[in-house]
Design an enzyme around this catalytic site. Structure first.
Site, PDB file in Angstrom:
ATOM      1  N   CYS A 129      83.455  25.494  27.923  1.00 45.34           N
ATOM      2  CA  CYS A 129      82.271  24.731  27.524  1.00 45.34           C
ATOM      3  C   CYS A 129      80.996  25.566  27.433  1.00 45.34           C
ATOM      4  O   CYS A 129      79.943  25.030  27.076  1.00 45.34           O
ATOM      5  CB  CYS A 129      82.068  23.560  28.479  1.00 45.34           C
ATOM      6  SG  CYS A 129      83.436  22.379  28.418  1.00 45.34           S
ATOM      7  N   HIS A 178      72.768  21.166  30.790  1.00 44.35           N
ATOM      8  CA  HIS A 178      74.187  20.925  30.499  1.00 44.35           C
ATOM      9  C   HIS A 178      74.453  19.433  30.650  1.00 44.35           C
ATOM     10  O   HIS A 178      75.042  18.812  29.777  1.00 44.35           O
ATOM     11  CB  HIS A 178      75.068  21.744  31.438  1.00 44.35           C
ATOM     12  CG  HIS A 178      76.524  21.607  31.144  1.00 44.35           C
ATOM     13  ND1 HIS A 178      77.100  22.093  29.992  1.00 44.35           N
ATOM     14  CD2 HIS A 178      77.539  21.008  31.843  1.00 44.35           C
ATOM     15  CE1 HIS A 178      78.394  21.820  29.985  1.00 44.35           C
ATOM     16  NE2 HIS A 178      78.687  21.160  31.092  1.00 44.35           N
ATOM     17  N   GLU A 207      73.869  21.461  38.960  1.00 47.00           N
ATOM     18  CA  GLU A 207      72.836  21.913  38.027  1.00 47.00           C
ATOM     19  C   GLU A 207      71.437  21.695  38.600  1.00 47.00           C
ATOM     20  O   GLU A 207      70.561  22.552  38.480  1.00 47.00           O
ATOM     21  CB  GLU A 207      73.009  21.146  36.717  1.00 47.00           C
ATOM     22  CG  GLU A 207      72.240  21.698  35.558  1.00 47.00           C
ATOM     23  CD  GLU A 207      72.633  21.021  34.257  1.00 47.00           C
ATOM     24  OE1 GLU A 207      71.918  21.257  33.265  1.00 47.00           O
ATOM     25  OE2 GLU A 207      73.623  20.263  34.220  1.00 47.00           O
ATOM     26  N   LYS A 249      73.709  15.213  25.762  1.00 48.71           N
ATOM     27  CA  LYS A 249      75.066  14.660  25.842  1.00 48.71           C
ATOM     28  C   LYS A 249      75.035  13.155  26.061  1.00 48.71           C
ATOM     29  O   LYS A 249      76.021  12.467  25.783  1.00 48.71           O
ATOM     30  CB  LYS A 249      75.851  15.337  26.961  1.00 48.71           C
ATOM     31  CG  LYS A 249      76.214  16.796  26.710  1.00 48.71           C
ATOM     32  CD  LYS A 249      77.062  17.347  27.842  1.00 48.71           C
ATOM     33  CE  LYS A 249      77.438  18.809  27.618  1.00 48.71           C
ATOM     34  NZ  LYS A 249      76.284  19.721  27.805  1.00 48.71           N
ATOM     35  N   HIS A 290      80.018  15.152  24.698  1.00 53.22           N
ATOM     36  CA  HIS A 290      80.303  16.534  25.093  1.00 53.22           C
ATOM     37  C   HIS A 290      81.368  17.110  24.169  1.00 53.22           C
ATOM     38  O   HIS A 290      82.557  16.815  24.306  1.00 53.22           O
ATOM     39  CB  HIS A 290      80.789  16.542  26.538  1.00 53.22           C
ATOM     40  CG  HIS A 290      80.927  17.910  27.142  1.00 53.22           C
ATOM     41  ND1 HIS A 290      80.839  19.072  26.406  1.00 53.22           N
ATOM     42  CD2 HIS A 290      81.162  18.300  28.424  1.00 53.22           C
ATOM     43  CE1 HIS A 290      81.013  20.112  27.205  1.00 53.22           C
ATOM     44  NE2 HIS A 290      81.209  19.668  28.432  1.00 53.22           N
ATOM     45  N   PHE A 341      84.565  24.894  32.672  1.00 51.41           N
ATOM     46  CA  PHE A 341      85.747  25.083  33.499  1.00 51.41           C
ATOM     47  C   PHE A 341      86.116  26.569  33.519  1.00 51.41           C
ATOM     48  O   PHE A 341      85.961  27.273  32.528  1.00 51.41           O
ATOM     49  CB  PHE A 341      86.910  24.268  32.956  1.00 51.41           C
ATOM     50  CG  PHE A 341      86.805  22.794  33.216  1.00 51.41           C
ATOM     51  CD1 PHE A 341      85.872  22.279  34.096  1.00 51.41           C
ATOM     52  CD2 PHE A 341      87.662  21.910  32.584  1.00 51.41           C
ATOM     53  CE1 PHE A 341      85.776  20.920  34.340  1.00 51.41           C
ATOM     54  CE2 PHE A 341      87.584  20.547  32.817  1.00 51.41           C
ATOM     55  CZ  PHE A 341      86.641  20.052  33.698  1.00 51.41           C
TER      56      PHE A 341
END
Length: 427
Positions: free
Chosen positions: A175, A315, A326, A347, A352, A411
């Site tokens: 991502c 994010h 975050e 998002k 996403h 990830f």
């Protein structure tokens, strides 16, 4: 900084192309964001009823209307189609005559998390008779199967679009791919390996196999009864991200060259860094240390104090662990300024799109600088007490934006940060 290439050439973005849920083209994308509208809906590409998460951000994308020929549509996976269309838009927006350039000085850096997942799943279902046969029938194999199997075909398609014969690369860091692909392009121009780069990312992961994978780890939302409000970054009721598709591509070039030709410059990429937590494939440490380190290095490269950041494009995936991680990273890296700077997650509106989202968020950051507007975090009605920063809930905010920090988390432990600046404000 030991081990880093010296910054010798300034790199700017002069062209943007976007395809995302809720609109076709950069203007429609920005209109949706500034209106605070959401483009998430019940999945229509396949029957989602067997799945835990049944909502997604789907793009209303018509390849024929976008100018792709029947042969191109048959040859290219949906993600490649997105990338090529966005690349054409970015080139047109830049006003740069690629035909007049030395092709050996033009390159492509494309990011994607799952590459041609859509076509690979489709072809597997054909070859295996929808999974009923263990031995697939090679007589039914597509002549374009190689294109679907090899991710590097995606940047090659973009390279063919502009006859780029310089460095061409595929970046697949989950991502953070959409940030890292642009960061890679910046480094190539800075070091002198290229003069112009087409960079960005594309993903089309709204498929049964991808949905099933995220179902298995409960990363996606189960709020199926209210798709438009399912993506809730930083909200106390959030319960996972909304899968989406999309793409954004950019024209990057050396600043002095862009000025000589009178190009419109959206922003300078003044700092970029990426780190890995070396901790867990999907887990995040609560203290946000690795993201904070990426932010610190990106700011150092930009020669900026944290207080110079006017907006943070988060994010903000809408998972409980990411939003806490975050928030902690901003406090660690920005200090007291973390409480003063506006932060938001797009998002909440477009979902996403995995490897593509970092580039889609760069596009939003560039447009925030361009128009002096901070897009909101939709669906944020009651913030998690652990997420106690200014997340610009529900309504866009007009303000001067000269410097944006945009971040990504993926990830595998990947954490990336990029600083975008209005170039004329740099000394």
């Amino acid at each position: 900084m030991p081990g880093r290439c010296p910054v010798t050439r300034r790199v700017v973005i002069t062209g943007i192309g976007v395809r995302a849920p809720g609109g076709n083209g950069t203007k429609e994308f920005w209109d949706l964001l500034t209106a605070g509208r959401t483009a998430t809906r019940r999945i229509s590409f396949f029957d989602p009823s067997p799945y835990r998460s049944q909502v997604a951000g789907e793009a209303d994308f018509d390849p024929a209307r976008e100018g792709l020929t029947p042969r191109e549509v048959r040859r290219m996976d949906r993600a490649s189609q997105f990338a090529v269309v966005c690349a054409r838009e970015a080139v047109a927006d830049s006003g740069l005559d690629f035909g007049a350039l030395d092709p050996h000085r033009v390159g492509v850096s494309l990011g994607s998390a799952v590459a041609a997942a859509t076509s690979l799943e489709r072809e597997y279902l054909v070859l295996s008779d929808s999974g009923r046969r263990w031995e697939v029938d090679a007589d039914y194999v597509s002549p374009h199967m190689f294109d679907y199997l090899i991710p590097s075909v995606m940047p090659a398609e973009v390279a063919w679009t502009v006859a780029a014969e310089g460095p061409v690369a595929m970046v697949s860091n989950g991502c953070t791919s959409g940030l890292d692909s642009v960061g890679h392009a910046v480094q190539l121009i800075r070091e002198g390996s290229a003069d112009v780069m087409l960079a960005g990312a594309s993903d089309a992961p709204v498929t049964p196999i991808v949905a099933a994978c995220f179902d298995a780890i409960k990363a996606t939302t189960s709020r199926n009864d209210d798709p438009e409000h399912a993506s809730r970054p930083f909200d106390g009721s959030r319960n996972g991200f909304v899968l989406a598709e999309g793409s954004a591509m950019f024209v990057l070039e050396e600043y002095a060259s862009a000025r000589r030709r009178g190009a419109h410059v959206y922003a300078e990429v003044s700092g970029y860094a990426t780190r890995c937590n070396a901790y867990h494939m999907t887990g995040l440490k609560a203290d946000g240390r690795e993201m904070a380190e990426a932010i610190r290095v990106a700011l150092d490269e930009s020669r900026l104090d944290p207080t110079a950041i006017d907006y943070v494009n988060a994010h903000g995936s809408g998972t409980r662990q990411n939003d806490r991680h975050e928030t902690a990273a901003y406090k660690r890296s920005l200090g007291q300024h973390a409480y003063a700077v506006p932060v938001s997650s797009i998002k909440s509106m477009v979902g996403h799109s995995l490897g593509a989202i970092g580039s889609v968020e760069i596009a939003a950051s560039l447009l925030a600088i361009e128009h002096g507007v901070v897009p909101p975090t939709a669906n944020l009605h009651e913030a998690d007490p652990e997420c106690d920063l200014d997340y610009v809930p529900l309504v866009a905010r007009e303000q001067d934006v000269d410097a944006v920090l945009t971040v990504g988390s993926g990830f595998g432990g990947f954490q990336s940060a990029m600083v975008l600046r209005r170039p004329e404000v740099r000394a």
